[in-house]
Motif scaffolding. Structure first.
Motif, PDB file in Angstrom:
ATOM      1  N   ILE A  47      -7.780 -29.813 -44.380  1.00 22.20           N
ATOM      2  CA  ILE A  47      -7.653 -30.365 -45.731  1.00 22.20           C
ATOM      3  C   ILE A  47      -8.925 -31.111 -46.125  1.00 22.20           C
ATOM      4  CG2 ILE A  47      -6.453 -32.123 -47.090  1.00 22.20           C
ATOM      5  CD1 ILE A  47      -3.876 -31.296 -45.623  1.00 22.20           C
ATOM      6  N   VAL A  48      -9.401 -31.991 -45.267  1.00 19.78           N
ATOM      7  CA  VAL A  48     -10.608 -32.758 -45.585  1.00 19.78           C
ATOM      8  C   VAL A  48     -11.821 -31.823 -45.672  1.00 19.78           C
ATOM      9  CG1 VAL A  48     -12.102 -34.639 -44.853  1.00 19.78           C
ATOM     10  CG2 VAL A  48      -9.643 -34.803 -44.496  1.00 19.78           C
ATOM     11  N   GLY A  49     -11.889 -30.829 -44.779  1.00 26.11           N
ATOM     12  CA  GLY A  49     -12.996 -29.879 -44.843  1.00 26.11           C
ATOM     13  C   GLY A  49     -12.987 -29.068 -46.121  1.00 26.11           C
ATOM     14  N   SER A  50     -11.812 -28.648 -46.580  1.00 24.05           N
ATOM     15  CA  SER A  50     -11.710 -27.887 -47.830  1.00 24.05           C
ATOM     16  C   SER A  50     -12.133 -28.738 -49.021  1.00 24.05           C
ATOM     17  CB  SER A  50     -10.275 -27.390 -48.028  1.00 24.05           C
ATOM     18  OG  SER A  50      -9.902 -26.504 -46.998  1.00 24.05           O
ATOM     19  N   LEU A  51     -11.733 -30.003 -49.024  1.00 24.99           N
ATOM     20  CA  LEU A  51     -12.137 -30.898 -50.103  1.00 24.99           C
ATOM     21  C   LEU A  51     -13.644 -31.144 -50.072  1.00 24.99           C
ATOM     22  CD1 LEU A  51      -9.208 -33.474 -49.922  1.00 24.99           C
ATOM     23  CD2 LEU A  51      -9.558 -31.695 -51.642  1.00 24.99           C
ATOM     24  N   ALA A  52     -14.202 -31.292 -48.877  1.00 23.68           N
ATOM     25  CA  ALA A  52     -15.649 -31.466 -48.773  1.00 23.68           C
ATOM     26  C   ALA A  52     -16.387 -30.231 -49.287  1.00 23.68           C
ATOM     27  CB  ALA A  52     -16.041 -31.759 -47.329  1.00 23.68           C
ATOM     28  N   LEU A  53     -15.825 -29.051 -49.016  1.00 26.53           N
ATOM     29  CA  LEU A  53     -16.445 -27.824 -49.532  1.00 26.53           C
ATOM     30  C   LEU A  53     -16.386 -27.792 -51.055  1.00 26.53           C
ATOM     31  CD1 LEU A  53     -17.702 -25.039 -49.084  1.00 26.53           C
ATOM     32  CD2 LEU A  53     -15.384 -24.120 -48.863  1.00 26.53           C
ATOM     33  N   GLY A  54     -15.255 -28.189 -51.627  1.00 29.84           N
ATOM     34  CA  GLY A  54     -15.169 -28.260 -53.085  1.00 29.84           C
ATOM     35  C   GLY A  54     -16.171 -29.238 -53.658  1.00 29.84           C
ATOM     36  N   PHE A  55     -16.359 -30.366 -52.979  1.00 27.94           N
ATOM     37  CA  PHE A  55     -17.363 -31.353 -53.405  1.00 27.94           C
ATOM     38  C   PHE A  55     -18.757 -30.748 -53.350  1.00 27.94           C
ATOM     39  CE2 PHE A  55     -20.111 -35.004 -53.115  1.00 27.94           C
ATOM     40  CZ  PHE A  55     -19.494 -35.970 -53.891  1.00 27.94           C
ATOM     41  N   LEU A  56     -19.033 -29.990 -52.281  1.00 29.06           N
ATOM     42  CA  LEU A  56     -20.344 -29.352 -52.160  1.00 29.06           C
ATOM     43  C   LEU A  56     -20.566 -28.334 -53.272  1.00 29.06           C
ATOM     44  CD1 LEU A  56     -22.953 -28.748 -50.601  1.00 29.06           C
ATOM     45  CD2 LEU A  56     -21.639 -27.156 -49.175  1.00 29.06           C
ATOM     46  N   ILE A  57     -19.534 -27.540 -53.574  1.00 29.43           N
ATOM     47  CA  ILE A  57     -19.647 -26.558 -54.658  1.00 29.43           C
ATOM     48  C   ILE A  57     -19.950 -27.258 -55.981  1.00 29.43           C
ATOM     49  CG2 ILE A  57     -18.313 -24.910 -56.041  1.00 29.43           C
ATOM     50  CD1 ILE A  57     -16.923 -24.038 -53.474  1.00 29.43           C
ATOM     51  N   SER A  58     -19.322 -28.408 -56.197  1.00 27.69           N
ATOM     52  CA  SER A  58     -19.543 -29.121 -57.454  1.00 27.69           C
ATOM     53  C   SER A  58     -20.969 -29.650 -57.574  1.00 27.69           C
ATOM     54  CB  SER A  58     -18.551 -30.288 -57.573  1.00 27.69           C
ATOM     55  OG  SER A  58     -18.861 -31.316 -56.649  1.00 27.69           O
ATOM     56  N   THR A  59     -21.621 -29.905 -56.438  1.00 21.32           N
ATOM     57  CA  THR A  59     -23.008 -30.379 -56.500  1.00 21.32           C
ATOM     58  C   THR A  59     -23.984 -29.244 -56.788  1.00 21.32           C
ATOM     59  OG1 THR A  59     -23.372 -30.100 -54.112  1.00 21.32           O
ATOM     60  CG2 THR A  59     -22.469 -32.212 -54.857  1.00 21.32           C
ATOM     61  N   VAL A  60     -23.552 -28.011 -56.534  1.00 23.13           N
ATOM     62  CA  VAL A  60     -24.408 -26.853 -56.781  1.00 23.13           C
ATOM     63  C   VAL A  60     -24.198 -26.312 -58.187  1.00 23.13           C
ATOM     64  CG1 VAL A  60     -24.968 -24.506 -56.027  1.00 23.13           C
ATOM     65  CG2 VAL A  60     -24.448 -26.278 -54.334  1.00 23.13           C
ATOM     66  N   SER A  61     -22.949 -26.247 -58.641  1.00 22.27           N
ATOM     67  CA  SER A  61     -22.622 -25.688 -59.949  1.00 22.27           C
ATOM     68  C   SER A  61     -22.849 -26.711 -61.047  1.00 22.27           C
ATOM     69  CB  SER A  61     -21.169 -25.212 -59.968  1.00 22.27           C
ATOM     70  OG  SER A  61     -20.297 -26.271 -59.648  1.00 22.27           O
ATOM     71  N   ARG A  62     -23.160 -26.211 -62.228  1.00 14.56           N
ATOM     72  CA  ARG A  62     -23.395 -27.072 -63.373  1.00 14.56           C
ATOM     73  C   ARG A  62     -22.236 -27.049 -64.359  1.00 14.56           C
ATOM     74  NH1 ARG A  62     -27.073 -30.793 -62.151  1.00 14.56           N
ATOM     75  NH2 ARG A  62     -28.876 -29.868 -61.111  1.00 14.56           N
ATOM     76  N   THR A  63     -21.424 -26.023 -64.303  1.00 16.20           N
ATOM     77  CA  THR A  63     -20.315 -25.883 -65.234  1.00 16.20           C
ATOM     78  C   THR A  63     -19.049 -25.567 -64.456  1.00 16.20           C
ATOM     79  OG1 THR A  63     -20.661 -23.495 -65.564  1.00 16.20           O
ATOM     80  CG2 THR A  63     -21.885 -25.005 -67.009  1.00 16.20           C
ATOM     81  N   GLN A  64     -17.910 -25.698 -65.150  1.00 14.23           N
ATOM     82  CA  GLN A  64     -16.642 -25.370 -64.525  1.00 14.23           C
ATOM     83  C   GLN A  64     -16.555 -23.876 -64.226  1.00 14.23           C
ATOM     84  OE1 GLN A  64     -13.007 -27.511 -65.985  1.00 14.23           O
ATOM     85  NE2 GLN A  64     -14.368 -28.160 -67.643  1.00 14.23           N
ATOM     86  N   LEU A  65     -17.166 -23.060 -65.075  1.00 21.48           N
ATOM     87  CA  LEU A  65     -17.153 -21.614 -64.839  1.00 21.48           C
ATOM     88  C   LEU A  65     -17.872 -21.275 -63.541  1.00 21.48           C
ATOM     89  CD1 LEU A  65     -16.550 -18.725 -65.703  1.00 21.48           C
ATOM     90  CD2 LEU A  65     -18.672 -18.761 -67.058  1.00 21.48           C
ATOM     91  N   GLN A  66     -19.024 -21.875 -63.330  1.00 21.63           N
ATOM     92  CA  GLN A  66     -19.752 -21.640 -62.084  1.00 21.63           C
ATOM     93  C   GLN A  66     -18.964 -22.133 -60.877  1.00 21.63           C
ATOM     94  OE1 GLN A  66     -23.582 -23.484 -62.504  1.00 21.63           O
ATOM     95  NE2 GLN A  66     -24.436 -21.803 -63.734  1.00 21.63           N
ATOM     96  N   ALA A  67     -18.324 -23.286 -61.020  1.00 23.09           N
ATOM     97  CA  ALA A  67     -17.514 -23.803 -59.923  1.00 23.09           C
ATOM     98  C   ALA A  67     -16.369 -22.858 -59.584  1.00 23.09           C
ATOM     99  CB  ALA A  67     -16.974 -25.189 -60.282  1.00 23.09           C
TER     100      ALA A  67
END
Length: 374
Positions: free
Chosen positions: A270-290
């Motif tokens: 669970i924590v690893g999946s949330l950390a991955l989502g956090f990482l994706i959000s730092t790379v993407s600029r929009t919700q579509l990219q995320a």
């Protein structure tokens, strides 16, 4: 009236915009290639060369031809020569092997005397589709394995086969598909919701400009991650508990024990999946990219983790990729705990992999996070 020049201008603008959005452009090109490779090469519903442990208690001349015939079917690959039944049981429980074969001490003597000789084949049937072809191949083994040895005075023309193969399907003897699929849904559902929820939530803050206020504060990257992810950890725990309750009530999935290993594995996942989502959000600029990046992560997670198709049926390169994916390891922990009663010691390789994933992704997410806007 339609103006081709104006339509051409709009079309040119869209192409230019598309090429500027490099992430979307890459997804358009990469996704079909990845799907083609995965479905064309990696997916195999009839796995072969399955790892097999053998316990040979017979010192006679009939045991070796049986093992050779077993290997020649193409479904069995002997990887463990056990010295005791306990060693066989441990190998099956840990998932190191798919089959365990026992040739008893009196096997050769009974074959020569024409008595009722037997060999025992135990199958890890927690994934019924992984063992179906191999079990079917065992039907022809008694009539072929000793054809060269049983000649002359030992010939058994017109008589019953020289021995019988007794198959025990362990952990899921009735081949109920739900017993394999429902525990696997723990990883799939948690990934789909937690990774995407976190990635979209952070990207939404960036789009709305509320991230600026957060970045203007003296909050450190680790503090931001802890504060952002902690509420979602509770969401993930509630989801996991709900899935387990429904799995028992609706599908009668056995709860064999191993709760400590399952709890630890779920927490890391669970924590690893949330950390991955956090990482994706730092790379993407929009919700579509995320959302695009989240789907790009989910596709191999479903296809290469062993959720839909037998893991050992994939080629080695696909198994290497699948081993990197955290969903693969939470599936092993969940199925091992619920169906086999596996404890922490049996599940430690997958638990260690989940911990390593959390450490790596969490570190990358903190590195990517910026205390000031670019």
């Amino acid at each position: 009236m339609l103006s081709l020049s104006r339509a051409w201008a709009v079309m040119s603008k869209e192409f230019i915009q598309l090429t500027r959005d490099r992430l979307t452009y890459a997804m358009i090109l990469v996704m079909p290639i990845v799907q083609l490779l995965l479905f064309g090469y990696a997916i195999n519903s009839d796995p072969r060369s399955l790892p097999t442990a053998v316990l040979v208690q017979d010192q006679g001349v009939m045991a070796r031809p049986v093992l050779s015939a077993l290997t020649n079917t193409g479904y069995f690959r002997i990887t463990v020569a056990a010295n005791s039944q306990a060693e066989l049981d441990r190998a099956l429980a840990r998932g190191d092997v798919q089959f365990a074969v026992v040739i008893p001490a009196d096997f050769s003597r009974k074959v020569v005397r024409g008595q009722a000789a037997e060999i025992l084949v135990e199958a890890d049937a927690s994934d019924p589709s992984a063992v179906g072809g191999a079990v079917a191949a065992l039907a022809g083994l008694p009539g072929q394995a000793l054809a060269r040895e049983l000649t002359g005075p030992l010939a058994r023309t017109g008589r019953a086969p020289p021995f019988e193969v007794v198959v025990h399907r362990r952990y899921n003897p009735e081949n109920i598909t739900a017993f394999n699929v429902v525990p696997g849904l723990l990883g799939i559902i948690l990934s789909m919701t937690l990774v995407m929820m976190t990635a979209l939530g952070m990207a939404r803050e960036r789009e709305r400009g509320t991230m600026e206020a957060l970045l203007a504060t003296p909050v450190r990257p680790l503090e931001v991650m802890v504060g952002k992810l902690t509420p979602y950890v509770l969401v993930g725990v509630i989801q996991a508990a709900l899935i387990l309750v429904l799995a028992r009530l609706l599908f009668a999935v056995p709860m064999s024990g191993g709760w400590l290993a399952l709890s630890l594995g779920l927490l890391l996942f669970i924590v690893g999946s949330l950390a991955l989502g956090f990482l994706i959000s730092t790379v993407s600029r929009t919700q579509l990219q995320a959302m695009q990046m989240s789907f790009f992560y989910m596709m191999p997670s479903i296809l290469l983790s062993g959720f839909m198709f037998p893991f050992r049926g994939m080629p080695e390169w696909a198994q290497v990729i699948g081993t990197i994916i955290p969903v693969t390891h939470i599936l092993r922990v969940a199925r091992g705990s619920l169906l086999k009663g596996s404890g922490v010691m049996d599940s430690w390789p997958s638990l260690a992999a989940l911990a390593a994933f959390l450490l790596a992704v969490g570190t990358l997410a903190m590195i990517r996070y910026r205390t000031t806007l670019d």
